[in-house]
Design a protein around this motif. Structure first.
Motif, short mmCIF file in Angstrom:
data_model
loop_
_atom_site.label_atom_id
_atom_site.label_comp_id
_atom_site.label_asym_id
_atom_site.label_seq_id
_atom_site.Cartn_x
_atom_site.Cartn_y
_atom_site.Cartn_z
N ALA A 72 -33.83 1.10 31.27
CA ALA A 72 -35.04 1.49 32.02
C ALA A 72 -34.70 1.92 33.44
O ALA A 72 -33.84 1.44 34.02
CB ALA A 72 -35.83 0.17 32.22
N PRO A 73 -35.38 3.13 33.91
CA PRO A 73 -34.98 3.49 35.13
C PRO A 73 -35.79 3.04 36.53
O PRO A 73 -36.78 2.07 36.17
CB PRO A 73 -35.57 5.04 35.19
N LEU A 74 -35.61 2.96 37.53
CA LEU A 74 -35.89 2.48 38.65
C LEU A 74 -36.23 3.80 39.78
O LEU A 74 -35.35 4.52 40.22
CB LEU A 74 -35.33 1.48 39.31
N PHE A 75 -37.38 3.90 40.04
CA PHE A 75 -37.89 5.08 41.23
C PHE A 75 -38.52 4.16 42.53
O PHE A 75 -39.38 3.35 42.27
CB PHE A 75 -38.91 6.04 40.71
N VAL A 76 -37.98 4.28 43.57
CA VAL A 76 -38.36 3.87 44.86
C VAL A 76 -39.01 4.87 45.76
O VAL A 76 -38.19 5.65 46.32
CB VAL A 76 -37.46 3.01 45.59
N TRP A 77 -40.32 5.14 46.11
CA TRP A 77 -40.85 6.07 46.78
C TRP A 77 -41.44 5.42 48.09
O TRP A 77 -42.15 4.31 47.82
CB TRP A 77 -42.17 6.76 45.96
N MET A 78 -41.47 6.21 49.19
CA MET A 78 -42.04 5.55 50.49
C MET A 78 -42.78 6.50 51.10
O MET A 78 -42.66 8.12 51.07
CB MET A 78 -41.15 5.11 51.53
N ASP A 79 -43.99 6.16 51.70
CA ASP A 79 -44.96 7.15 52.36
C ASP A 79 -44.25 7.56 53.52
O ASP A 79 -43.54 6.69 54.23
CB ASP A 79 -46.20 6.28 52.79
N GLU A 80 -44.46 8.77 53.95
CA GLU A 80 -43.79 9.45 55.11
C GLU A 80 -43.97 8.63 56.52
O GLU A 80 -43.00 8.73 57.36
CB GLU A 80 -44.10 10.76 55.47
N SER A 81 -45.12 7.81 56.61
CA SER A 81 -45.12 6.97 57.87
C SER A 81 -44.19 5.94 57.82
O SER A 81 -43.90 5.56 58.96
CB SER A 81 -46.60 6.50 57.69
#
Length: 746
Positions: A587-596
């Motif tokens: 299973a993969p893992l993506f971690v995304w963050m808002d530009e703020s």
């Protein structure tokens, strides 16, 4: 208080002298005796629930619908509890009656009851009623301090109170603070307990009056007119309410779609938790679970190796809770600065998301174009693994950073045990925690609703939350409707201006993969044989619609989004035997963050090649929110250092596939898979690109890996069986050392 029968004056004096002394005299008719005490058992349980609801309303006001659902489900649970109590009382009464009958036969001429069976059953129902009253009182007190119904933790605490001290406490100051707080609350506690006692007495007196003036006379007339028929009808009516041993009836109460975890908890019956705990403990003893585990690896060795693996360099201060360790100094990048609000956390579990199918093109169609583009905007872990091969093993590892049980998930079997899971840990920072799923919270008798309510979740939206005509597949609500509800919750929670944690679990990529054919590319892929590919394309479309809409409307500001699989694709699928063996965990893992939130010193999009798994999710989230406790039982590692650089080269992933009786260990040198109780294992590379090598477990080149794998297996399962992973009572102070973020000073 007494219940008199019309012919009480004609009772034989010899029989009256021989009766055992009881607090309440019962009607002479056995049928009336059972009805009266069944009512007492029902009234005690219902009165306690009403009392708890009344004291909870001021703290968490419910909607009319939630209150009605709570009382309706709770009353049904109480009916089953009362019927179960009567069954136990009758069995106990028959045992007592048999003893009296034997005494009557061998002790002629002495004061022995003429009707030993009636006396025995009367004593049995009185004992059971008093037991129910005692449990209700204990449950009331436990709920006041813990906001939980009685469970395994309460039972063990009660045993500890009456046991001689056999261990030194980790930190007496914490226990002293809790004790001092309860003593300071003494005056209010006395008033609270007195109010409860008064309410309970009033309820029992009300039932006694109703029985003596209305119910009893009506039943007597029926019994006088048709004694045998009426008695049979009464007994059948009692049994028709169900018993606490009827699993399907209990599951219907467990499934009740009450969104608020507080009121869902109040709808449950505390006797069920006690029964499940006793069944679990006795079952483990009968099966010899501990002895079997310790034959694999000695406990001392297993604990030592596990400690060295999960937290090298940490201090482990408690022999009784061997995995509780210090976390000070762990690598990480905190996002929650003191001059801003803590970040929102959105976790999307995709059913059976398999990283082998990302970036694929089938019949000229990209299967996951959105996830492929998102990879360039996120920190992507290319060697991420699910720790278990099923949904509930994966959720347990992710939410609680604990090794999945080998067998049925701990969510199902140990929902009353003590854990430190993500929703509870986030409460220290003022977070509200919710979860949205498109299936029943009791799918497969998982007890997911009970487990999440017990471990800090504020609200649980499941299939029952959706309108009856919402489009569904075999597993539950379609992902389109699921993401619509998740968006609605994001809008509502953002408007509350409070940090929140929201998790969801999709359904469309579960076998047999029935998805709508509205999109032309989904229709085109539907013509090929692999339904999983078609379902992946549908999921990718709906996920893009959901994510892009939130982003466009500013609903992802100050937000961290994590997308991962609850496990890999089911079934032995792969180009090689090695790939098929390990495919369930890819299973993969993506971690995304808002530009703020993005700061080049703590986050930049990149692909991480280090090994990671679901148990690392919780420590990572607590680290980036600034809520990592000084002491924790987590077996996972904080991955946030990998957001900007290579680190954690020694991290490992533990794998457990119950359906194939298979264990696994992943480290930087590759993957080691071991069929339990076999003499050989299988060694393969991290990318699972080539064939596996079969190696004897005694081979010196794999001996250390095998010892580490079995140590993790033994320690995780052994401590779970013993309920020795964590102790809230001993270690947890929700406000200890956590500064609250504040608004910037002008």
């Amino acid at each position: 208080m007494a219940v008199h029968s019309d012919d009480a004056s004609r009772v034989d004096p010899h029989e009256r002298r021989g009766r055992l002394a009881v607090v309440v005299s019962a009607p002479r008719s056995l049928s009336l005796t059972l009805v009266f005490w069944w009512g007492v058992c029902l009234v005690i349980q219902s009165a306690e629930r009403l009392f708890l609801v009344a004291t909870t309303i001021t703290r968490e006001p419910p909607t009319a619908a939630i209150l009605a659902a709570t009382l309706r489900a709770g009353f049904r649970a109480d009916l089953m509890g009362a019927a179960g109590g009567i069954v136990i009382a009758v069995v106990l009464g028959l045992v007592i009656g048999a003893g009296l009958a034997i005494a009557k036969r061998w002790r002629k001429g002495q004061a022995v009851p003429r009707s030993p069976w009636k006396v025995g059953i009367t004593v049995g129902v009185v004992v059971v009623a008093l037991l129910i009253l005692a449990v209700a009182t204990a449950d009331m007190g436990y709920y006041r301090y813990r906001r939980q119904r009685v469970d395994r933790v309460f039972l063990e605490s009660a045993i500890d109170m009456f046991s001689p001290p056999t261990r030194a406490r980790l930190d007496s100051s914490l226990v002293d603070r809790q004790t001092a707080a309860q003593l300071a609350d003494g005056a209010r506690w006395v008033g609270y307990a007195a109010t409860f006692a008064g309410a309970m007495a009033a309820a029992i007196v009300a039932w006694w009056l109703a029985f003596t003036r209305a119910v009893g006379p009506l039943l007597r007339r029926s019994l006088a007119a048709a004694p045998r028929t009426s008695a049979a009808v009464l007994v059948l009516a009692l049994l028709a309410t169900g018993t606490s041993f009827d699993l399907e009836s209990r599951l219907e109460v467990y499934r009740v779609p009450i969104v608020s975890s507080t009121y869902y908890t109040l709808a449950q019956n505390p006797f069920w938790s006690i029964w499940d705990t006793l069944e679990q403990v006795i079952g483990a003893r009968v099966a010899g679970t501990e002895a079997a585990l310790l034959r694999t690896v000695p406990e001392e060795t297993a604990v030592r190796v596990t400690r060295e693996t999960v937290a090298p360099g940490a201090t482990f201060p408690s022999p009784r809770y061997p995995l509780v360790h210090t976390t000070v100094g762990e690598a990480g990048g905190r996002l929650a600065r003191l001059d801003q609000r803590r970040p929102t956390i959105l976790v999307i579990f995709v059913e059976g998301l398999d990283r082998r199918f990302l970036g694929r093109t089938v019949r000229g169609i990209r299967v996951t174009p959105f996830l492929d583009r998102l990879r360039g905007e996120t920190v992507y872990f290319e060697h991420f693994f699910s720790n278990g091969s099923s949904t509930f093993h994966g959720l347990f590892a992710s939410f609680c950073s604990a090794l999945p049980r080998f067998g049925l998930s701990a969510i199902r079997t140990h929902y009353g045990s003590d854990f430190l899971c993500l929703p509870e840990a986030l409460k220290r920072g003022g977070y509200r925690s919710e979860m949205v799923i498109g299936q029943s919270r009791e799918r497969g008798q998982s007890h997911l609703g009970l487990f999440m309510a017990r471990n800090g979740l504020d609200a649980f939206h499941d299939e029952g939350t959706f309108a009856p005509k919402t489009p569904r597949n075999r597993l539950g609500v379609l992902d389109s409707a699921l993401f619509d509800l998740v968006r609605s919750r994001v809008e509502t929670l953002h408007a509350a201006d409070r940090p929140f944690f929201l998790a969801t679990l999709t359904t469309s990529t579960h076998h047999p993969f029935p998805v709508p054919q509205d999109h032309p590319e989904v229709r085109a892929l539907g013509e090929q044989s692999d339904g999983y590919v078609t379902a992946m394309r549908y999921l990718d479309i709906e996920l893009e619609r959901f994510f892009s809409g939130l982003r466009r409307d500013g609903l992802l500001r100050n937000t961290v989004v994590l997308i991962l699989g609850d496990h890999g694709r089911h079934g032995r699928i792969g180009r090689t035997d090695a790939e098929a063996m390990v495919g369930n965990f890819l299973a993969p893992l993506f971690v995304w963050m808002d530009e703020s939130l993005v700061d080049p010193t703590i986050f930049r999009p990149r692909t991480v090649s280090r090994v990671a798994s679901q148990v690392d999710l919780l420590p990572t989230i607590l680290s980036i929110t600034g809520l990592m406790p000084a002491l924790a039982p987590f077996v996972g590692r904080d991955l946030s250092c990998a957001f900007v650089r290579d680190c954690l080269a020694d991290n490992v992933a533990y794998l457990s596939n119950v359906s194939e009786n298979l264990l696994g260990l992943v480290d930087r040198d590759g993957i080691w898979m071991y069929p339990v109780r076999a003499r050989t294992g299988h060694e393969m590379d991290l990318g699972v690109t080539g064939a596996s090598r079969e190696r004897a477990v005694t081979d010196p080149e794999v001996a250390s890996r095998q010892e580490r794998l079995l140590s993790l297996y033994v320690t995780g399962n052994l401590l779970l069986v013993r309920n020795r992973l964590w102790s809230t009572r001993e270690f947890w102070d929700p406000g200890d050392g956590i500064p609250a973020p504040s608004r910037p000073t002008p």
